[in-house]
Scaffold this active site. Structure first.
Site, PDB file in Angstrom:
ATOM      1  N   ASP A 103       6.548   5.600  -2.153  1.00  0.00           N
ATOM      2  CA  ASP A 103       5.248   5.609  -2.812  1.00  0.00           C
ATOM      3  C   ASP A 103       5.438   6.211  -4.208  1.00  0.00           C
ATOM      4  O   ASP A 103       6.496   6.761  -4.532  1.00  0.00           O
ATOM      5  CB  ASP A 103       4.198   6.375  -2.001  1.00  0.00           C
ATOM      6  CG  ASP A 103       2.785   5.947  -2.390  1.00  0.00           C
ATOM      7  OD1 ASP A 103       2.629   5.260  -3.420  1.00  0.00           O
ATOM      8  OD2 ASP A 103       1.825   6.293  -1.681  1.00  0.00           O
TER       9      ASP A 103
HETATM   10  C1  BGC Z   1      -0.628   4.953  -3.656  1.00  0.00           C
HETATM   11  C2  BGC Z   1      -0.160   3.639  -3.056  1.00  0.00           C
HETATM   12  C3  BGC Z   1      -0.119   2.573  -4.129  1.00  0.00           C
HETATM   13  C4  BGC Z   1       0.788   3.052  -5.234  1.00  0.00           C
HETATM   14  C5  BGC Z   1       0.956   2.046  -6.347  1.00  0.00           C
HETATM   15  C6  BGC Z   1       0.148   5.319  -4.891  1.00  0.00           C
HETATM   16  O1  BGC Z   1      -0.399   6.412  -5.535  1.00  0.00           O
HETATM   17  O2  BGC Z   1      -0.510   5.966  -2.682  1.00  0.00           O
HETATM   18  O3  BGC Z   1      -1.009   3.259  -2.011  1.00  0.00           O
HETATM   19  O4  BGC Z   1       0.321   1.374  -3.568  1.00  0.00           O
HETATM   20  O5  BGC Z   1       0.239   4.239  -5.787  1.00  0.00           O
HETATM   21  O6  BGC Z   1      -0.175   1.919  -7.098  1.00  0.00           O
END
Ligand code: BGC
Length: 714
Positions: free
Chosen positions: A261
């Site tokens: 993530d």
């Molecule tokens: C979130 C994810 C997301 C990623 C990309 C993160 O902060 O937890 O769910 O896919 O950002 O935007």
């Protein structure tokens, strides 16, 4: 002839291979044409070669920019850049939020939304979406409950599967995109409902409740998995070798690409698990995380770690192979643009077909929580006043709305106007947390006094849910409750329509004549609400997450285990049993509940056998009749309960559902099949198996309104 992946890897330098593991945001490319090292890039200290050869990018950009960036990229490299984005509930055409989609209990329509999303996203040059999110959610304080389909792992799995089918279809088709299931694992259990907080649970609960939905989606062929921010057993998921290597790769046999993530690799430092970036890179590589989203630790340190013998080049090659395989499966080596074009964007974005699907999906996902007969509205001679912050609001798309724009949405007031129905409207107040301005109340009171029926459109600003959108108080923010109380005093019929990204504490609204939970319904929210209010379409959504009586009752969910001192009855005054002195044990509105304008009657539940073996199956049938006056849809739900287990078992668990449609006076026999496999669980020694003995099968229209029968597994 195209090179094989093996040939490509052999021809790559270590630096080029590491670059494949790097994910950057498209804004790093400064307009796409010259890839200048600007602001954020300087901070990340990435070499020009690294940027030119990075494996993937994150975010929406549109076909024109994507083509420009890819063209530039291909000048330096023969491996195309992969474009990923958060296409969560639509790309430009925005459908209801995922929690609402869960309430539809309609996987094939969810699949259709995902398919439309893929068509629009691929036209804009996106090849991977960070969806579905199947985190089990039991705490409505957590803002991200809006991204999941709720508190049940079976429902989450079915919805996740539908998303994957819709996005991926046959990946060779350039209008399909790869899906990424997230957040592995158990992010939904962040302690106290606070985002990024740690997770502490037994391995049994992790396996039995939290992991199954990810597993279902992996079995459905999802191409990527994203790690989660939380710890599990005190180790952050992104560096958790047991979780990623033993469970995900080993037990679940996941062969696709694992992506961290956002910034999660670097978070080992504030977690207190790593001293520096090199440590972070080593831990994440060892756990098997292929792509590092946004932070540059792989970039800075993997080469040295290999030279020092801290990690092997084989690990690096494995990750690169998975990333290149994905690019190959997507056909990127044949066509690095995958058919993206401005013309396709114009033809597909917000096209009438997708808008129609958005309206249908909004119909299916709203939940009628309460109705004393005021709904459906009659078209004639009722003077209506619409009051409240969401009456004429376009902030109805909800978080993670990708390329969606508020101006694409149709509000309730606009929908009434389009239908030629006269309504008066006053906003009265906002839906923000700190707003105490009641100067709009007077005008609202005036139109309320002149109306026969008042529609109160209340809720929480969309910014109050989603990532980082956690709340300790989950009632209506600002002065909305005062507004409701003032209007209610008039003694006229009041219909409350709620716009929110989580189950709210709505205990103070129970004297309303009707409550319709609209969630964030997407761009066609207003027209869909109009259709439901007038009974043009009958509400059919059922709750995918329980509504608590108050914050103190959280977590409250239907499939809790049996206690040693159950409450003898709802009204019991027994002190020494499991209960609260001030509220009931039951939620305000339970999982699976949702009203209709018609009445469904269940009778003649029948089991063709009462003995089940490993080789046989039991067919359960029940007769469902529409005994009311409106055509309607009903979600027929099947739950099972294991009466005696080697460990305590949930009081019931959803194991099947079917959404059926019935005309007035029509009946249907609904059938479910029970097999031994459905009875398996993690027994005393954590073996996944069934145990012989008695079971109760429940069938009905909600988790609390069920008919039952028993059978025995031999
Ligand atoms: C979130 C994810 C997301 C990623 C990309 C993160 O902060 O937890 O769910 O896919 O950002 O935007």
């Amino acid at each position: 002839m195209l090179k094989t992946i093996e040939q490509r890897i052999q021809a790559m330098s270590v630096t080029e291979k590491i670059a494949q593991l790097q994910q950057l945001a498209p804004y790093f490319y400064e307009g796409g044409s010259n890839m200048m090292v600007t602001g954020p890039l300087e901070e990340y200290d990435l070499s020009k070669e690294m940027i030119q050869k990075a494996g993937s990018s994150l975010g929406n950009i549109g076909a024109k920019e994507m083509i420009q960036i890819q063209r530039e990229h291909m000048l330096h490299h023969d491996i195309p850049l992969l474009f990923m984005a958060d296409v969560i509930h639509g790309y430009r055409t925005i459908f209801p939020i995922p929690l609402a989609l869960g309430c539809s209990f309609h996987p094939s329509l969810v699949e259709q939304c995902a398919r439309d999303s893929a068509v629009e996203a691929s036209a804009s040059g996106i090849q991977v979406t960070f969806s579905p999110m199947v985190d089990l959610t039991r705490d409505p304080r957590w803002g991200r409950v809006m991204e999941s389909s709720g508190e049940d792992n079976f429902l989450n799995g079915e919805m996740g599967k539908a998303f994957v089918k819709g996005y991926q279809g046959d990946l060779k088709d350039s209008t399909q995109i790869a899906a990424c299931v997230k957040h592995f694992a158990a992010y939904g259990a962040s302690e106290a409902g606070r985002d990024y907080n740690h997770v502490d649970m037994s391995e049994r609960i992790l396996r039995e409740q939290y992991l199954p939905a990810y597993k279902t989606v992996i079995d459905a062929g999802v191409k990527l998995v994203m790690t989660s921010f939380n710890t599990i057993d005190a180790v952050p998921s992104t560096g958790n070798t047991w979780l990623m290597r033993d469970i995900l790769r080993g037990e679940f046999d996941f062969k696709g690409t694992l992506i961290s993530d956002w910034g999660a690799v670097g978070e080992f430092i504030p977690h207190g698990l790593a001293t520096d970036g090199a440590d972070c890179a080593r831990l994440a590589m060892k756990a098997g995380c292929d792509i590092e989203m946004m932070t540059p630790h792989y970039n800075h340190h993997v080469k040295k770690l290999i030279e020092q013998g801290e990690i092997s080049e084989t690990l690096l090659n494995e990750s690169v192979t998975r990333i290149l395989n994905l690019k190959e499966e997507l056909g990127m080596f044949m066509d690095p643009y995958r058919g993206a074009s401005v013309e396709k964007e114009q033809a597909t974005h917000l096209c009438p077909k997708h808008r129609q699907h958005a309206r249908e999906m909004a119909h299916e996902s709203m939940v009628l929580l309460q109705n004393n007969g005021v709904l459906p509205l009659k078209k004639q001679d009722q003077k209506l006043a619409i009051i409240g912050p969401f009456g004429d609001s376009h902030d109805i798309l909800g978080g993670w709305s990708c390329e969606g724009r508020c101006e694409d949405a149709i509000s309730i007031v606009e929908a009434f106007q389009k239908e030629g129905i006269e309504v008066s409207y006053e906003k009265a107040c906002t839906a923000s947390i700190d707003d105490c301005d009641i100067t709009g109340f007077e005008a609202a009171l005036k139109i309320a006094k002149e109306a026969d029926i008042i529609i109160l459109a209340l809720g929480e600003d969309s910014i109050l849910s989603g990532e980082g959108g956690c709340r300790a108080h989950i009632d209506l923010p600002g002065v909305q409750l005062e507004l409701y109380q003032m209007i209610k005093k008039l003694g006229k019929p009041v219909i409350v329509i709620l716009f929110n990204g989580r189950p709210l504490d709505v205990s103070s609204l129970l004297r309303a004549d009707a409550i319709l939970e609209a969630w964030y319904p997407g761009i066609e929210g207003g027209p869909a609400i109009f259709d439901l209010l007038y009974g043009i379409v009958n509400p059919s959504g059922k709750l995918a997450m329980s509504f608590p009586q108050c914050v103190g009752q959280i977590p409250v969910y239907y499939n809790h285990v049996s206690t040693g001192r159950p409450k003898p009855s709802v009204d019991s005054k027994e002190r020494y049993c499991t209960h609260y002195l001030d509220i009931p044990n039951e939620p305000l509105f339970a999982f699976g509940q949702g009203l209709s304008y018609t009445t469904f009657q269940y009778d003649n539940m029948h089991l063709d056998h009462t003995i089940l073996t490993h080789e046989t199956k039991i067919h359960v049938s029940i007769n469902v009749s529409n005994i009311g006056e409106h055509e309607g849809k009903e979600v027929v739900q099947l739950y099972l309960h294991d009466v005696i287990g080697s460990v305590v078992r949930p009081v019931k668990e959803l194991k099947g559902f079917q959404k059926i449609s019935l005309k007035p006076s029509e009946s249907k026999v609904v059938e479910f099949v029970i097999s031994e496999a459905m009875l398996r669980y993690y027994t005393k020694d954590l073996t996944y198996q069934s145990e012989v003995g008695d079971f109760i099968v429940y069938v009905g229209g909600s988790s609390v309104d069920l008919q039952s029968a028993t059978f025995t597994l031999q």
